[in-house]
Scaffold this motif. Structure first.
Motif, PDB file in Angstrom:
ATOM      1  N   ALA A  95     -15.052 -35.594  -8.249  1.00 47.34           N
ATOM      2  CA  ALA A  95     -14.882 -35.689  -9.704  1.00 47.34           C
ATOM      3  C   ALA A  95     -14.859 -37.150 -10.152  1.00 47.34           C
ATOM      4  CB  ALA A  95     -13.605 -34.968 -10.132  1.00 47.34           C
ATOM      5  N   ALA A  96     -14.173 -37.997  -9.401  1.00 44.69           N
ATOM      6  CA  ALA A  96     -14.102 -39.423  -9.750  1.00 44.69           C
ATOM      7  C   ALA A  96     -15.479 -40.072  -9.670  1.00 44.69           C
ATOM      8  CB  ALA A  96     -13.119 -40.144  -8.827  1.00 44.69           C
ATOM      9  N   HIS A  98     -18.395 -38.570 -10.040  1.00 48.71           N
ATOM     10  CA  HIS A  98     -19.220 -38.078 -11.149  1.00 48.71           C
ATOM     11  C   HIS A  98     -18.815 -38.747 -12.455  1.00 48.71           C
ATOM     12  CE1 HIS A  98     -21.549 -35.108  -8.993  1.00 48.71           C
ATOM     13  NE2 HIS A  98     -20.457 -34.666  -8.406  1.00 48.71           N
ATOM     14  N   LYS A  99     -17.532 -39.025 -12.609  1.00 46.47           N
ATOM     15  CA  LYS A  99     -17.037 -39.695 -13.812  1.00 46.47           C
ATOM     16  C   LYS A  99     -17.600 -41.112 -13.905  1.00 46.47           C
ATOM     17  CE  LYS A  99     -12.693 -39.460 -16.079  1.00 46.47           C
ATOM     18  NZ  LYS A  99     -11.240 -39.473 -15.984  1.00 46.47           N
ATOM     19  N   HIS A 100     -17.670 -41.802 -12.750  1.00 42.31           N
ATOM     20  CA  HIS A 100     -18.192 -43.178 -12.732  1.00 42.31           C
ATOM     21  C   HIS A 100     -19.690 -43.233 -13.019  1.00 42.31           C
ATOM     22  CE1 HIS A 100     -14.358 -44.101 -10.699  1.00 42.31           C
ATOM     23  NE2 HIS A 100     -14.504 -45.258 -11.301  1.00 42.31           N
ATOM     24  N   LEU A 102     -21.192 -41.451 -15.199  1.00 41.32           N
ATOM     25  CA  LEU A 102     -21.440 -41.205 -16.636  1.00 41.32           C
ATOM     26  C   LEU A 102     -21.375 -42.469 -17.441  1.00 41.32           C
ATOM     27  CD1 LEU A 102     -19.436 -37.919 -17.130  1.00 41.32           C
ATOM     28  CD2 LEU A 102     -21.876 -38.175 -16.791  1.00 41.32           C
TER      29      LEU A 102
END
Length: 102
Positions: A95-96, A98-100, A102
């Motif tokens: 999740a981290a 994928h967040k980076h 974006l």
């Protein structure tokens, strides 16, 4: 094959498969620029010095030489061996990442 031999072979097969699971985890970490010992330590703080993990880390290759290990593949393998705590930590890292992106 008698019962004792069958049990011994089953244990050996499980241990070999478990070592492969640890190697998949360690290589996935290398492929994602993560420290396998740090992630493992977050999941299992009481098992910081894990010889099987160290052996797997020694067998990893640079990410440029490794094949891709899909996130779902790793999570399925961890689940298969009952490593729910480690799967939770890996899910947080996925999740981290994928967040980076974006």
């Amino acid at each position: 094959m008698n019962q004792k031999e069958l049990e011994k072979q089953m244990i050996e097969n499980y241990q070999r498969d478990e070592q492969m699971m640890i190697l998949v985890f360690a290589q996935w970490c290398v492929n994602h620029d993560l420290n396998p010992e740090e992630l493992y330590g977050r999941a299992y703080p009481q098992q910081m010095a894990n010889p099987a993990l160290q052996q797997a880390i020694d067998l990893t290759v640079p990410k440029e030489e490794a094949g891709d290990i899909h996130d779902d593949t790793l999570l399925n393998v961890l689940s298969l061996f009952g490593n729910e705590e480690l799967a939770f930590i890996v899910t947080e890292e996925i999740a981290a990442q994928h967040k980076h992106k974006l």
